[in-house]
Design a protein around this motif. Sequence first.
Motif, PDB file in Angstrom:
ATOM      1  N   ARG A 168       5.766  13.703  -1.577  1.00  0.00           N
ATOM      2  CA  ARG A 168       5.675  12.315  -0.357  1.00  0.00           C
ATOM      3  C   ARG A 168       4.310  11.110  -0.576  1.00  0.00           C
ATOM      4  O   ARG A 168       5.018  10.281  -1.211  1.00  0.00           O
ATOM      5  N   HIS A 169       2.679  11.713  -0.822  1.00  0.00           N
ATOM      6  CA  HIS A 169       2.158  11.071  -1.507  1.00  0.00           C
ATOM      7  C   HIS A 169       2.273  10.060  -2.276  1.00  0.00           C
ATOM      8  O   HIS A 169       1.987   9.474  -2.635  1.00  0.00           O
ATOM      9  N   TRP A 172       5.124   7.633  -2.267  1.00  0.00           N
ATOM     10  CA  TRP A 172       4.534   5.896  -1.522  1.00  0.00           C
ATOM     11  C   TRP A 172       3.504   5.737  -2.470  1.00  0.00           C
ATOM     12  O   TRP A 172       3.798   4.105  -2.629  1.00  0.00           O
ATOM     13  N   ASP A 173       2.765   5.945  -3.603  1.00  0.00           N
ATOM     14  CA  ASP A 173       2.124   5.300  -4.050  1.00  0.00           C
ATOM     15  C   ASP A 173       3.205   4.390  -5.557  1.00  0.00           C
ATOM     16  O   ASP A 173       2.779   3.302  -5.639  1.00  0.00           O
ATOM     17  N   VAL A 176       4.480   1.614  -3.587  1.00  0.00           N
ATOM     18  CA  VAL A 176       3.227   0.638  -3.071  1.00  0.00           C
ATOM     19  C   VAL A 176       3.475  -0.371  -4.573  1.00  0.00           C
ATOM     20  O   VAL A 176       3.501  -1.129  -4.500  1.00  0.00           O
ATOM     21  N   ASP A 193       5.512   8.302  10.230  1.00  0.00           N
ATOM     22  CA  ASP A 193       4.354   8.028   9.301  1.00  0.00           C
ATOM     23  C   ASP A 193       4.640   6.867   7.536  1.00  0.00           C
ATOM     24  O   ASP A 193       3.656   6.658   7.166  1.00  0.00           O
ATOM     25  N   GLU A 194       6.377   7.699   7.332  1.00  0.00           N
ATOM     26  CA  GLU A 194       6.634   6.525   5.849  1.00  0.00           C
ATOM     27  C   GLU A 194       7.026   5.510   6.391  1.00  0.00           C
ATOM     28  O   GLU A 194       6.299   4.778   5.511  1.00  0.00           O
ATOM     29  N   GLU A 196       5.330   3.742   8.772  1.00  0.00           N
ATOM     30  CA  GLU A 196       4.016   3.002   9.034  1.00  0.00           C
ATOM     31  C   GLU A 196       3.834   2.857   7.474  1.00  0.00           C
ATOM     32  O   GLU A 196       2.458   1.425   7.288  1.00  0.00           O
ATOM     33  N   GLN A 197       3.061   3.429   6.340  1.00  0.00           N
ATOM     34  CA  GLN A 197       2.540   3.028   5.224  1.00  0.00           C
ATOM     35  C   GLN A 197       3.475   2.426   4.805  1.00  0.00           C
ATOM     36  O   GLN A 197       2.671   1.327   3.500  1.00  0.00           O
ATOM     37  N   LEU A 198       4.876   1.338   4.753  1.00  0.00           N
ATOM     38  CA  LEU A 198       5.343   1.098   3.488  1.00  0.00           C
ATOM     39  C   LEU A 198       6.157   0.230   4.008  1.00  0.00           C
ATOM     40  O   LEU A 198       5.874  -0.867   3.081  1.00  0.00           O
ATOM     41  N   THR A 290       1.569   5.849  17.490  1.00  0.00           N
ATOM     42  CA  THR A 290       2.670   5.663  16.174  1.00  0.00           C
ATOM     43  C   THR A 290       3.395   5.462  16.473  1.00  0.00           C
ATOM     44  O   THR A 290       3.951   4.727  17.140  1.00  0.00           O
TER      45      THR A 290
END
Length: 305
Positions: A168-169, A172-173, A176, A193-194, A196-198, A290
Amino acid sequence: MVMARGLVKRFGRLTAVDGIDVDVRRGEAFGFLGPNGAGKSSTMRMIGCVSPRTGGDLRVLDMDPDRDGPRIRARLGVVPQQDNLDTELTVRQNLHVYGRYFGLSKAHVRAKAVELLAFAQLTERADDEVDRLSGGMKRRLTIARSLINDPELLLLDEPTTGLDPQARHLLWDRLVRLKHSGVTLIITSHYMDEAEQLCDRVVVMDAGRIAAEGSPAELIGRYSTKEVVELRFRPDEDTTAVEDRLRDLTDRIEALPDRLLLYTTDGEAVLGAVHTRGVRPVKSLVRRSTLEDVFLRLTGRGLVD
């Protein structure tokens, strides 16, 4: 990139999308969140020009999907919820064949495939058959394939479902990096959380309508608090009396079968007050609010099939 006004999708008597307004700006990552059956995938299919709208206005890349579907699809990339790779072909061949669907020259597709294999960290697996790849590798290949035509807009339907945290991480990278290169992303996800990150902005959908819209930070500020105190109890313990004793410590308490959630701006102070009043949970913790707290407050905690 996308503009919808009063967008409606019906399947017989079922209204899957019920008059929503959406604006997606160039270069942003935009998220659709919601429980199963909220209308996320139906909306994505209309944006992707594979499902006609029932009502309302929709413009994608400043064109009308009803009239300009092929022209729009030529400028889109699509990552479906389930990988639909050609499992009997190699990794490289999957890219070559898919690129030819867009009428790209063989030379262009070969060069683009080399670039995308490196982007997806699959260069060393280029000549392996797809069946030999892990789930994370297959997902990266699906995303790489969606980029073969250099799309301006990339639609990703639950891109990391079923992947382990490392995979997953890594995805995500990659996403981004795509956003920073100027590709506009529209993402559906069940992972808060995905989002929030993306995502720069998200909408929370429920029963075909938009319940809230904003950046993840804006939604947390609007619908939750800075911190949450979790007090966990034995499953057979009645927490009703405990809830009454603590109600004046915070503006909102949520009771779950095995725990109480106290929403507050100062978690440590509230937890200290809890202990002072003689409440002894099995376990306690203070965490930041969150997007999941927002999501559950807006859509409820009941299961949706």
